[in-house]
Motif scaffolding. Structure first.
Motif, PDB file in Angstrom:
ATOM      1  N   ARG A  88       0.848  -1.249  -0.009  1.00  0.00           N
ATOM      2  CA  ARG A  88       0.010  -0.225  -0.088  1.00  0.00           C
ATOM      3  C   ARG A  88       0.820   1.332   0.087  1.00  0.00           C
ATOM      4  O   ARG A  88       0.667   2.331  -0.639  1.00  0.00           O
ATOM      5  CB  ARG A  88      -0.986   0.237   1.125  1.00  0.00           C
ATOM      6  CG  ARG A  88      -1.770   1.258   1.370  1.00  0.00           C
ATOM      7  CD  ARG A  88      -2.511   1.231   2.661  1.00  0.00           C
ATOM      8  NE  ARG A  88      -1.547   1.002   3.823  1.00  0.00           N
ATOM      9  CZ  ARG A  88      -0.738   1.759   4.692  1.00  0.00           C
ATOM     10  NH1 ARG A  88      -0.843   3.309   4.105  1.00  0.00           N
ATOM     11  NH2 ARG A  88      -0.099   1.660   5.493  1.00  0.00           N
ATOM     12  N   SER A  89       1.848   1.322   0.738  1.00  0.00           N
ATOM     13  CA  SER A  89       2.587   2.543   0.963  1.00  0.00           C
ATOM     14  C   SER A  89       3.942   2.443   0.089  1.00  0.00           C
ATOM     15  O   SER A  89       4.795   3.457   0.253  1.00  0.00           O
ATOM     16  CB  SER A  89       2.857   2.772   2.525  1.00  0.00           C
ATOM     17  OG  SER A  89       3.572   1.772   2.978  1.00  0.00           O
ATOM     18  N   GLN A  90       4.405   1.224  -0.229  1.00  0.00           N
ATOM     19  CA  GLN A  90       5.542   0.997  -1.172  1.00  0.00           C
ATOM     20  C   GLN A  90       6.720   1.507  -0.059  1.00  0.00           C
ATOM     21  O   GLN A  90       7.756   1.827  -0.402  1.00  0.00           O
ATOM     22  CB  GLN A  90       5.579   2.123  -2.267  1.00  0.00           C
ATOM     23  CG  GLN A  90       4.422   1.615  -3.260  1.00  0.00           C
ATOM     24  CD  GLN A  90       4.414   0.327  -3.975  1.00  0.00           C
ATOM     25  OE1 GLN A  90       5.504  -0.092  -4.363  1.00  0.00           O
ATOM     26  NE2 GLN A  90       3.495  -0.462  -3.890  1.00  0.00           N
ATOM     27  N   GLN A  91       6.687   0.817   0.998  1.00  0.00           N
ATOM     28  CA  GLN A  91       7.743   0.993   2.116  1.00  0.00           C
ATOM     29  C   GLN A  91       7.815  -0.517   2.841  1.00  0.00           C
ATOM     30  O   GLN A  91       7.143  -1.038   3.060  1.00  0.00           O
ATOM     31  CB  GLN A  91       7.618   2.058   3.214  1.00  0.00           C
ATOM     32  CG  GLN A  91       7.418   3.407   2.391  1.00  0.00           C
ATOM     33  CD  GLN A  91       7.221   4.470   3.339  1.00  0.00           C
ATOM     34  OE1 GLN A  91       6.096   4.707   4.020  1.00  0.00           O
ATOM     35  NE2 GLN A  91       8.271   5.211   4.001  1.00  0.00           N
ATOM     36  N   SER A  92       9.095  -0.553   3.554  1.00  0.00           N
ATOM     37  CA  SER A  92       9.409  -1.698   4.568  1.00  0.00           C
ATOM     38  C   SER A  92       8.496  -1.217   5.719  1.00  0.00           C
ATOM     39  O   SER A  92       8.308  -0.186   5.932  1.00  0.00           O
ATOM     40  CB  SER A  92      10.609  -1.862   4.400  1.00  0.00           C
ATOM     41  OG  SER A  92      11.321  -0.935   5.334  1.00  0.00           O
ATOM     42  N   VAL A  93       8.307  -2.484   6.266  1.00  0.00           N
ATOM     43  CA  VAL A  93       7.458  -2.268   7.457  1.00  0.00           C
ATOM     44  C   VAL A  93       8.150  -1.862   8.702  1.00  0.00           C
ATOM     45  O   VAL A  93       7.789  -1.129   9.469  1.00  0.00           O
ATOM     46  CB  VAL A  93       6.858  -3.669   8.150  1.00  0.00           C
ATOM     47  CG1 VAL A  93       6.061  -3.679   9.460  1.00  0.00           C
ATOM     48  CG2 VAL A  93       5.983  -4.311   6.995  1.00  0.00           C
ATOM     49  N   LEU A  94       9.532  -2.081   8.448  1.00  0.00           N
ATOM     50  CA  LEU A  94      10.557  -1.577   9.595  1.00  0.00           C
ATOM     51  C   LEU A  94      10.577   0.055   9.260  1.00  0.00           C
ATOM     52  O   LEU A  94      10.576   0.733  10.465  1.00  0.00           O
ATOM     53  CB  LEU A  94      11.956  -1.998   9.233  1.00  0.00           C
ATOM     54  CG  LEU A  94      13.015  -1.493  10.229  1.00  0.00           C
ATOM     55  CD1 LEU A  94      12.679  -1.929  11.615  1.00  0.00           C
ATOM     56  CD2 LEU A  94      14.326  -2.331  10.001  1.00  0.00           C
ATOM     57  N   GLU A  95      10.505   0.474   8.332  1.00  0.00           N
ATOM     58  CA  GLU A  95      10.675   1.987   7.998  1.00  0.00           C
ATOM     59  C   GLU A  95       9.271   2.626   8.237  1.00  0.00           C
ATOM     60  O   GLU A  95       9.359   3.557   8.998  1.00  0.00           O
ATOM     61  CB  GLU A  95      10.870   2.281   6.354  1.00  0.00           C
ATOM     62  CG  GLU A  95      10.897   3.780   6.144  1.00  0.00           C
ATOM     63  CD  GLU A  95      11.480   3.985   4.659  1.00  0.00           C
ATOM     64  OE1 GLU A  95      11.357   5.067   4.252  1.00  0.00           O
ATOM     65  OE2 GLU A  95      11.538   2.970   3.790  1.00  0.00           O
ATOM     66  N   LEU A  96       8.180   1.683   8.016  1.00  0.00           N
ATOM     67  CA  LEU A  96       6.972   2.253   8.545  1.00  0.00           C
ATOM     68  C   LEU A  96       6.719   2.474   9.995  1.00  0.00           C
ATOM     69  O   LEU A  96       6.324   3.361  10.570  1.00  0.00           O
ATOM     70  CB  LEU A  96       5.722   1.706   8.082  1.00  0.00           C
ATOM     71  CG  LEU A  96       5.523   1.608   6.493  1.00  0.00           C
ATOM     72  CD1 LEU A  96       4.231   0.598   6.140  1.00  0.00           C
ATOM     73  CD2 LEU A  96       4.890   2.978   6.261  1.00  0.00           C
ATOM     74  N   THR A  97       7.306   1.309  10.478  1.00  0.00           N
ATOM     75  CA  THR A  97       7.454   1.476  12.168  1.00  0.00           C
ATOM     76  C   THR A  97       8.363   2.454  12.654  1.00  0.00           C
ATOM     77  O   THR A  97       7.810   2.778  13.633  1.00  0.00           O
ATOM     78  CB  THR A  97       7.656   0.146  12.404  1.00  0.00           C
ATOM     79  OG1 THR A  97       6.830  -0.923  11.924  1.00  0.00           O
ATOM     80  CG2 THR A  97       7.648  -0.109  14.056  1.00  0.00           C
ATOM     81  N   MET A  98       9.453   2.759  12.375  1.00  0.00           N
ATOM     82  CA  MET A  98      10.351   3.457  12.720  1.00  0.00           C
ATOM     83  C   MET A  98       9.661   5.013  12.571  1.00  0.00           C
ATOM     84  O   MET A  98      10.212   5.943  13.290  1.00  0.00           O
ATOM     85  CB  MET A  98      11.606   3.584  11.949  1.00  0.00           C
ATOM     86  CG  MET A  98      12.396   2.153  12.161  1.00  0.00           C
ATOM     87  SD  MET A  98      12.724   1.950  13.840  1.00  0.00           S
ATOM     88  CE  MET A  98      14.001   3.185  14.256  1.00  0.00           C
ATOM     89  N   ASN A  99       8.764   5.255  11.636  1.00  0.00           N
ATOM     90  CA  ASN A  99       8.375   6.686  11.299  1.00  0.00           C
ATOM     91  C   ASN A  99       7.103   6.808  12.245  1.00  0.00           C
ATOM     92  O   ASN A  99       6.884   7.822  12.870  1.00  0.00           O
ATOM     93  CB  ASN A  99       7.866   6.937  10.105  1.00  0.00           C
ATOM     94  CG  ASN A  99       9.104   6.872   9.147  1.00  0.00           C
ATOM     95  OD1 ASN A  99      10.401   7.358   9.490  1.00  0.00           O
ATOM     96  ND2 ASN A  99       8.818   6.480   7.820  1.00  0.00           N
ATOM     97  N   ALA A 100       6.201   5.665  12.736  1.00  0.00           N
ATOM     98  CA  ALA A 100       4.973   5.940  13.111  1.00  0.00           C
ATOM     99  C   ALA A 100       5.224   5.588  14.785  1.00  0.00           C
ATOM    100  O   ALA A 100       4.653   6.156  15.708  1.00  0.00           O
ATOM    101  CB  ALA A 100       4.148   4.645  12.918  1.00  0.00           C
TER     102      ALA A 100
END
Length: 325
Positions: A88-100
């Motif tokens: 959906r976001s075209q990002q790794s889950v690790l990157e999403l988690t580090m931002n959220a």
């Protein structure tokens, strides 16, 4: 030294067991939901897929493998730092988690501060002067606030506040793009105020009740009567002697509520468009992105365990009686 080492090893074993249990439960619950990632991504177009196309997509997402293989494959990737990928976001889950995660952590801290500012003074007020004529009024006022915090749903309070502030005062900073604390501190605090107030009001209720009970229990101890007989000023007596010795249950309750906030602010984050980790889980469930939900929930569980561990260490620091036990 041996006791400390054994206790630490027991804590580590408990943490591993809890995280493994959470991983199993989340994995099974996601697979029990109707639909899959292919259906969620394509919608009604999934019905037009040929068997060969569907098989190719299942191989791409790993859905053709046995559930046990899928589980341990995901768990093994987690240990190597591969949390998965969000289509959906075209990002790794690790990157999403580090931002959220920092966003939710800031919201949790802000909410806890507001909850303590509401709950602790009202709890002490409800428990003070237990034999005076005003005690029943103060206690009743505290009970009203406590019941309101426990009974009013967070989504209802959040929607009401958002509507009132936006319609009556033109205050809706969450309608703008989200700003981090480092990008725009003033806008960030404005965007965090209402969601933190909603969460803080709900958390203030158990903190208020815990404070009231703990203060009433400490006030009946002999050392309080002795300090009052020695002429210790009432304010100093209440803050240093009574509240100081009632901190352990208050800190414990605060730690539990803080851990809850790290994963329980899903609805509030969604209403106020706060890009936290709870909203990340919600969007992952909607899109059937298994890797996003599984990995994020596991991170939340780890954070919850660490917060409880820090809480345990903290009240051992503030109370020598607990440290000696």
């Amino acid at each position: 030294m041996r006791f400390v080492r054994n206790r630490a090893l027991r804590r580590v074993a408990e943490t591993i067991g809890i995280l493994f249990g959470v991983a199993v439960v989340v994995f099974v619950m996601l697979r029990a939901l109707p639909g899959d990632q292919i259906t969620a991504g394509l919608g009604t177009e999934a019905a037009a897929l040929t068997p060969a196309q569907r098989q190719a997509l299942e191989q791409y997402y790993g859905l053709d493998q046995p559930l046990v293989t899928q589980f341990f494959s995901w768990l093994g990737n987690m240990f190597t730092g591969n949390f998965g990928y969000s289509a959906r976001s075209q990002q790794s889950v690790l990157e999403l988690t580090m931002n959220a995660l920092p966003v939710t952590f800031e919201l949790a801290v802000f909410s806890i501060v507001l909850a303590l500012l509401i709950g602790v003074p009202l709890g002490m007020l409800a428990a003070s002067r237990a034999n005076s004529r005003t005690s029943s009024v103060r206690d009743a006022a505290g009970q009203v606030v406590s019941l309101a915090g426990l009974s009013i749903p967070a989504f209802l309070l959040a929607t009401t506040l958002l509507s009132v502030f936006a319609a009556s005062f033109g205050f809706n900073p969450n309608g703008q793009g989200f700003a981090t604390l480092f990008e725009n501190p003033l806008l960030n605090l404005q965007q965090m105020f209402l969601p933190a107030l909603v969460l803080g009001f709900g958390i203030a209720a158990p903190i208020l009740r815990t404070t009231r009970t703990a203060v009433l229990e400490v006030r009946s101890d002999d050392f309080v009567r002795t300090a009052r007989a020695k002429g210790v000023p009432e304010r100093r007596l209440q803050i240093r002697h009574v509240l100081g010795n009632a901190l352990v249950p208050i800190v414990t309750m605060t730690g539990l509520q803080f851990g809850y906030l790290l994963g329980g602010a899903v609805v509030v984050e969604q209403i106020f468009s706060v890009p936290g980790i709870g909203r990340q889980v919600l969007l992952g469930i909607q899109q059937k992105e298994y890797a996003v939900v599984q990995s994020t929930v596991l991170v939340i569980a780890l954070a919850f365990v660490l917060v409880n561990l820090l809480t345990d260490l903290l009240y051992r620091v503030i109370d020598p009686r607990v440290r000696a036990s």
